[in-house]
Design an enzyme around this catalytic site. Structure first.
Site, PDB file in Angstrom:
ATOM      1  N   ALA B 321     -10.713  40.851   6.568  1.00 46.26           N
ATOM      2  CA  ALA B 321     -10.632  40.303   5.210  1.00 46.26           C
ATOM      3  C   ALA B 321     -10.261  41.398   4.220  1.00 46.26           C
ATOM      4  O   ALA B 321      -9.515  42.313   4.560  1.00 46.26           O
ATOM      5  CB  ALA B 321     -11.930  39.610   4.849  1.00 46.26           C
ATOM      6  N   SER B 322     -10.819  41.349   3.041  1.00 42.13           N
ATOM      7  CA  SER B 322     -10.347  42.240   1.979  1.00 42.13           C
ATOM      8  C   SER B 322     -10.612  43.722   2.239  1.00 42.13           C
ATOM      9  O   SER B 322     -10.016  44.573   1.582  1.00 42.13           O
ATOM     10  CB  SER B 322     -10.983  41.840   0.661  1.00 42.13           C
ATOM     11  OG  SER B 322     -10.571  40.536   0.336  1.00 42.13           O
ATOM     12  N   THR B 323     -11.513  44.033   3.169  1.00 41.74           N
ATOM     13  CA  THR B 323     -11.730  45.450   3.463  1.00 41.74           C
ATOM     14  C   THR B 323     -10.440  46.064   4.018  1.00 41.74           C
ATOM     15  O   THR B 323     -10.228  47.265   3.947  1.00 41.74           O
ATOM     16  CB  THR B 323     -12.852  45.650   4.494  1.00 41.74           C
ATOM     17  OG1 THR B 323     -12.524  44.941   5.683  1.00 41.74           O
ATOM     18  CG2 THR B 323     -14.179  45.137   3.972  1.00 41.74           C
TER      19      THR B 323
END
Lengths: 367, 614
Positions: B321-323
């Site tokens: 995801a956004s990581t």
């Protein structure tokens, strides 16, 4: 073209001894497998009986042809045996931490047993060409060394230290038997004096420990040392007349390790006592003496050395095995000829007898 | 042929044979003398020994090596277990003895008898294990009535004891009885059936060092099997002690924070690569493996839908995801697609082909640069970066950052994760790569799969200026006497696995973005702020798509499985990082609300402990 003299000169003594050994072997084995459950006990005895029968057939096969064929075929026999050893190294079945057996359908064979005969034949051929009154020179010892070291290395790798050492012993004894030049002796002795400390120096700590334990089983009271103690108790407790057939407590109670193979002599000694063991030893002595006298009576160098070599093989196996069981020798897996359970060992011994008979019955041919 | 035998010299040859004959006879004489000595001279003594059958072999189990944390706090030790065995030959009458015994050990006599009868082929001279670990009370009672119990033997054996129940269970692993497949495999040459071996975690990975070497005793026993004399003893050699890199306090905190959720937490020292905590939830009780569990208990463990037996930090695979935007940012900056000042306009969605890709913020972020995009986790900005990079360049950077391959931690079954490329998809599905898929990948969705440990190492590398260390779980191994074992294969020394494909400037920009995420006015991870400590981090909310549902799963279960996973990766202090953390909470919805607080508390715990401050 059958020569009647072949029958006249047939070695009935050897045949008699072989039959006696077969009979005694089965009796002792029957007792030695008592500790197991009755089913396997029966199977082991029947199997051994089958091995004796197969052995008898091969024994007959080994004296039907003229043994001089062996001289001609020495190299081929040797190469085939070495190839078998190589096959074992790669495809052998793995059991008890070693790769020694080749599985061929229902039977498994141990090529390292039969290799012993191949080494004896090829050495007999070589020495019959090179032996002389002066003794063997260093240069003449190179080939025998190679002939010996190839199977030695292959068998050590299995690993089967007992058989590997046996091969060295046989080859060494045969070489000494045909005489080595004095100068060569000096060189060899000097070489040993230098190399042995060097090898000891190069060996790792645990390898040294293993060798020391091999030479002195007492260092390993939980393994070899324990086996030797139990074996000595079994032999000693037989006393003069023994505990009687099937009455050996050490045996029946499974205190003995490998009681139907390497330690079978302790079963005999426990149940038949000093009297029985002495009789067995005397039979063995008769066999060895008979073998040597065949070498003595043979007028052909190859035959004489071959007979000598085979007799030496039988002699060493007897001495090492019985010596081990009585705590005189290191614990190595060398079977007792004709008595220990095991097809490859029985068959090898029967072939040895066959070859001895072969040489014995053709002793008239050079006249 | 026959060169000298036909000559006069054949006599000489025969001479040699006669010498051999003498040698043979001499050898046989020696054998006969020995036989005479053993059987006739010493015969009585040996007969006595054989009649009592009194020489027995007892084995002594080696105490297994202990396991400590980095501060030398004991995590795993051994406690004595009293094992009750019966020697059938001495225990006559067996029925009577067993009957009396059953009262003391609280096992019905018929159960014991059937156990004995079931084991055919056991030697009546060798101890047969009736019950393990009878406990001190039963031991005292039986010892007191020793003479009522002929042939009963109690052996003290060391037994594994995991001191902190469930703590670091996945990292430490557990011991269990060796099974027949493992016995046959030849990997455990020294083991016999009934022995315990490490089956998981450190207990397995370093089993060879922990095991030690068994010893034994040759003893002489009397008619009832009591030892009268010890003949020879070979002491057991205890196994080596292991010092792990984890900090027990931090580990306990991590597990406490994960209480009640499924997920994982991993923490590392960015300067060395030493793992400080490695927790996976739910956990399991290692002691129950040592004590032996029932089939039902085992079944409950393996069929639990939260997968307690999986080390989620190492074996778990999740979309990053956004990581993952850290990777996209590095790739964009390094490839010159964006600079520190490049701005893209985010209206809340982005059109690619005939599909509309949304930003998580419906109203959009407006004109936004890379630092703010990281801080506020703008999707549209990274869609555009990703689109300009293309999937294969992006994948190259992801792999260079250590994703998509095992980190090399010395634990079983580590996942490698998955970093998709165009060629991979073609090979796997036969369908060509779609342009739109690149956008999903650029924000860490799509085919991307990473383990929490991989994300932790990436974060740690960002924190320490770009060096990717190999994760270490072992500080030292020492012998029982305290001598340090040094061996390169042990992985106790700092080891560089690679470098991030990023210049110092690029890293500075990324770090600024991560700092802003926590400390900025609109940062998505403001919840992770700690007074007095500068924390940097990145949230992530991993959409769960296409997950197969069991037919019989209920409504609630289905709703749970549709919730996104919550991610948070962080390090602190921002300028001189001492700890990096990665947190995943399965189906925890938002990284900011569920994962970030866990990381915050972990960082607070670690940095406030006196040891680190000094």
């Amino acid at each position: 073209m059958f020569d009647r003299r072949l029958i006249r000169y047939f070695d009935w003594v050897l045949l008699g001894l072989t039959i006696i050994f077969g009979f005694l072997g089965l009796v002792i084995l029957y007792s030695a497998v008592m500790a197991g459950d009755p089913g396997t006990q029966k199977i082991l005895c029947i199997k051994q009986l089958i091995w004796y029968s197969v052995g008898l057939v091969l024994m007959v096969a080994s004296f039907l042809f003229n043994y001089k064929m062996l001289e001609r075929w020495a190299h081929a026999i040797y190469v085939i045996c070495i190839m078998l050893l190589i096959v074992v190294l790669f495809f052998g079945s793995y059991a008890g931490g070693a790769r020694r057996w080749l599985i061929l359908g229902p039977v498994s064979i141990q090529p390292s047993e039969i290799v012993k005969i191949a080494v004896i034949i090829i050495l007999a051929r070589y020495y019959s060409k090179h032996a002389n009154i002066g003794g063997l020179t260093l240069r003449e010892l190179v080939m025998p060394l190679i002939f010996t070291l190839i199977p030695f290395a292959l068998i050590v790798n299995q690993p089967d230290l007992g058989t590997a050492i046996l091969i060295i012993l046989i080859a060494g004894s045969m070489t000494v038997f045909v005489k080595i030049e004095k100068r060569s002796y000096i060189y060899i002795t000097a070489f040993c004096f230098i190399s042995v400390p060097l090898i000891l120096f190069l060996l790792k700590g645990y390898q040294k420990q293993r060798i020391l334990t091999f030479l002195n089983p007492d260092r390993d009271p939980l393994g070899a040392g324990y086996h030797i103690i139990q074996s000595k108790i079994a032999v000693g407790s037989g006393m003069i007349s023994g505990k009687g057939f099937l009455q050996g407590t050490q045996n029946i109670l499974a205190f003995l390790p490998e009681q139907h193979t390497d330690f079978i002599f302790s079963v005999l000694a426990e149940e038949w006592g000093f009297v029985g063991s002495l009789v067995m030893l005397l039979f063995f002595l008769m066999l060895v003496v008979r073998g040597l006298s065949i070498a003595y009576g043979c007028r052909d160098t190859f035959g004489a050395i071959l007979a000598g070599g085979i007799t030496i093989l039988i002699f060493w196996q007897i001495v090492i095995n019985i010596g081990m069981v009585m705590g005189l020798m290191p614990v190595v897996g060398v079977p007792l000829p004709f008595i220990s359970y095991g097809g490859s060992s029985i068959i090898t011994m029967m072939i040895c007898i066959g070859i001895l008979m072969n040489i014995s019955m053709r002793r008239f041919m050079i006249e | 042929m026959g060169k000298y035998l036909k000559t006069a010299d054949s006599d000489w040859f025969k001479q040699r044979l006669i010498v051999v004959m003498y040698c043979v006879i001499a050898a046989f004489v020696v054998l006969i003398c020995r036989l005479f000595y053993l059987q006739v001279i010493e015969g009585n003594e040996f007969r006595r020994l054989s009649e009592n059958n009194c020489i027995r072999l007892q084995s002594i189990d080696p105490p297994r090596g202990l396991i400590y944390d980095r501060n030398r706090v004991l995590l795993v030790d051994n406690r004595p277990s009293f094992d009750l065995s019966i020697i059938l030959k001495d225990a006559k009458p067996v029925d009577d003895t067993v009957e009396k015994l059953s009262g003391y050990i609280k096992v019905p006599a018929d159960v014991l008898m059937s156990k004995i009868k079931k084991c055919k082929g056991i030697s009546i001279y060798k101890p047969f294990l009736l019950k393990r670990d009878i406990g001190r009370d039963a031991l005292a009672a039986i010892e007191a009535h020793k003479y009522d119990f002929p042939g009963i033997e109690i052996n003290v054996r060391p037994r594994r004891h995991y001191i902190n129940r469930q703590i670091a269970a996945h990292l430490i692993g557990y011991l269990s009885k060796i099974n027949s497949d493992e016995l046959k495999s030849g990997k455990y040459p020294a083991c016999r059936s009934g022995d315990f071996i490490g089956k998981f975690g450190v207990e397995k990975a370093y089993g060879g060092y922990l095991r030690g070497k068994p010893g034994g005793r040759q003893v002489e026993v009397n008619a009832t099997g009591q030892v009268v004399r010890i003949l020879r003893t070979v002491d057991a050699r205890p196994g080596h002690n292991i010092y792990l890199t984890i900090d027990l306090k931090l580990q306990q905190k991590a597990e406490e924070l994960l209480e009640g959720v499924a997920g994982a937490v991993a923490a590392i020292d960015p300067a060395t690569g030493e793992i400080l905590a490695l927790a996976s939830s739910p956990s399991f009780d290692q002691n129950s493996f040592v004590n032996g569990m029932s089939h039902k208990e085992w079944h409950a463990l393996v069929s639990n839908r939260f997968r307690p037996m999986e080390n989620k930090a190492v074996q778990g695979e999740y979309p990053p995801a956004s990581t993952y935007k850290i990777v996209t940012a590095i790739a964009g900056l390094e490839e010159g697609i964006i600079t520190k000042d490049t701005r893209f306009y985010c209206p809340g969605h982005y059109k690619c082909g005939d599909r509309d890709f949304r930003c998580w913020k419906k109203v959009g972020h407006g004109n936004i640069d890379v630092v703010t995009s990281l801080a506020e986790s703008c999707d549209v900005f990274f869609y555009q970066v990703g689109q300009k990079l293309g999937i294969d360049r992006l994948a190259w950077y992801a792999k260079a950052c250590g994703l998509g391959s095992p980190t090399g931690i010395n634990l079983d079954q580590e996942t490698s994760g998955l970093i998709p490329t165009a060629a991979w998809k073609k090979r796997r599905t036969g369908i060509a790569w779609q342009r739109g898929e690149t956008l999903s990948v650029a924000i860490g969705q799509g085919y991307n799969l990473v383990s929490p440990l991989q994300m932790l190492l990436l974060t740690s590398a960002v924190a320490n200026g770009g060096i990717r260390y190999k994760p270490l779980i072992l500080k030292t191994i020492e012998t029982a006497e305290g001598k340090i074992i040094s061996d390169d294969s042990l992985h106790t020394k700092r080891e560089i696995a690679g470098k991030l494909p990023a210049s110092r400037q690029t890293l500075a920009i990324v770090k600024k973005g991560l700092w802003e995420a926590v400390n900025g006015r609109k940062g998505t991870a403001r919840i992770a702020r700690i007074d007095g400590i500068a924390v940097s981090g990145k949230t992530g909310t991993a959409q769960v798509v296409g997950r197969q549902q069991d037919e019989d799963s209920d409504e609630e279960d289905r709703a749970y499985h549709l919730k996104p996973h919550a991610w948070f990766v962080a390090f602190a202090p921002s300028d001189e990082p001492k700890i990096a953390v990665a947190v995943i909470v399965e189906h925890g919805e938002h990284g900011s609300s569920t994962a970030a607080p866990i990381a915050r508390e972990l960082i607070r715990t670690y940095l406030s402990s006196s040891r680190v401050v000094e």
